[in-house]
Scaffold this active site. Structure first.
Site, short mmCIF file in Angstrom:
data_model
loop_
_atom_site.label_atom_id
_atom_site.label_comp_id
_atom_site.label_asym_id
_atom_site.label_seq_id
_atom_site.Cartn_x
_atom_site.Cartn_y
_atom_site.Cartn_z
N SER A 284 0.66 -1.26 -0.20
CA SER A 284 -0.10 0.07 0.00
C SER A 284 0.87 1.11 -0.24
O SER A 284 2.18 1.09 0.17
CB SER A 284 -0.79 0.11 1.27
N LYS A 285 0.12 2.39 0.15
CA LYS A 285 0.98 3.57 -0.03
C LYS A 285 1.98 3.63 1.23
O LYS A 285 2.79 4.10 1.44
CB LYS A 285 0.16 4.62 -0.08
N GLN A 286 1.00 3.41 2.24
CA GLN A 286 1.61 3.22 3.73
C GLN A 286 2.76 2.40 3.78
O GLN A 286 3.60 3.03 4.52
CB GLN A 286 0.53 2.87 4.59
#
Ligand code: GLU
Length: 299
Positions: free
Chosen positions: A237-239
């Site tokens: 994910s972006k995170q």
């Protein structure tokens, strides 16, 4: 009217660019729809404005196009559909299936137990707001029922919603619509017959089925695809800083996504049209692994 027997969708949130995980989900849902002569719709889930990345929605669409995905009809944007979500909440309020809640996160955390997906709402406002307290959010009043369904890939999945999840939020204290409400209204309005998406959303599905039942909506079939995890076993994910996929490497990325879905292309270095043609002719859910896939090293 000519209603297709199969209508699927891909519903990315524009919080970042497409990465190997979201591409794999897009490829799986696309092939599952197209190989059965179905339609495939795109929906941009752009409700949570603070989490969005400027330009991500347009970048996602152009990447999908460069990969050769062809979607049916206009792209739907959740940010343009507030009136529909308002109407659904109004219906639930009229049916006494939704109630206002004054609890803050801290109040909930102080007394709640952890369930299948975070804190289980302890129900403080279920019988009415405490005297003088102002409503912050709206919650669904869950029936005390077990929700079970058979996922095409993950098999039987069930939750005792009231104990495992608790009355969940429909409209958040910050005024944003909750994903659970929006996705149910959109899938119903778009006439989605088959929801094929990442297995991180399996835990949300009983909530969505409960909402559909209370709103009198048709429940689609579900197929939750394996999640891609990084070397630290985190979802891409972006995170977790998953790198964006690049359209210049489309054929290589598509070949990788297919292999991860159990469809190893027959020859190396096939070009995009050849890969799609082969994949469409050979797609089979039976070949797709159910469990998570660890990606040690990414392109
Ligand atoms: N917007 C969600 C995501 O990007 C997907 C929602 C869905 O497929 O139901 O994770």
């Amino acid at each position: 009217m000519n209603v297709p027997l199969y209508r699927g969708r891909f519903a990315p949130s524009p919080t970042g660019l497409l990465h190997a995980g979201s591409l794999t989900t897009a490829v799986g849902s696309y092939l599952d729809a197209r190989s059965q002569g179905g339609e495939w719709l795109l929906r941009i889930e752009d409700l949570d404005t603070p989490r969005q990345m400027p330009g991500a929605a347009a970048a996602i669409l152009s990447t999908l196009e460069a990969f050769g995905f062809e979607w049916d009809g206009e792209v739907a944007y959740q940010s343009r559909r507030h009136a529909r979500y308002d109407a659904a909440l109004a219906q639930l309020i009229t049916q006494a299936d939704a109630y206002p809640c004054a609890c803050t996160r801290q109040q909930i955390a102080a007394t709640a137990l952890r369930g299948a997906d975070g804190y289980v709402y302890p129900g403080a406002c279920r019988q009415g707001l405490p005297h003088g307290a102002a409503a912050r959010a709206w919650r669904l009043r869950l029936p005390d029922e077990r929700i079970a369904f058979v996922d095409a890939l993950q098999g039987l999945y069930a939750q005792e919603l009231l104990q495992d999840i608790g009355d969940f939020v429909l409209k958040r204290a910050d005024g944003f619509w909750a994903y659970q409400l929006a996705v149910v209204i959109d899938d119903a309005d778009q006439g989605i017959s088959d929801v094929v998406r990442g297995a991180d959303l399996l835990v949300s599905t009983p909530r969505q089925i409960a909402l559909m039942q209370l709103l009198g909506l048709r429940v689609p079939r579900y197929c939750h695809l394996p999640l891609l995890l990084n070397a630290s076993a985190e979802k891409l994910s972006k995170q977790t800083l998953a790198p964006a996929i690049r359209a210049e490497h489309a054929a290589a990325e598509l070949a990788l996504a297919l292999a991860r879905l159990g469809h190893q292309p027959p020859e190396p270095d096939m070009d995009l049209p050849a890969l799609w043609q082969w994949a469409l002719a050979n797609w089979s859910r039976a070949r797709v692994p159910a469990g998570p896939i660890v990606i040690a090293c990414m392109t």
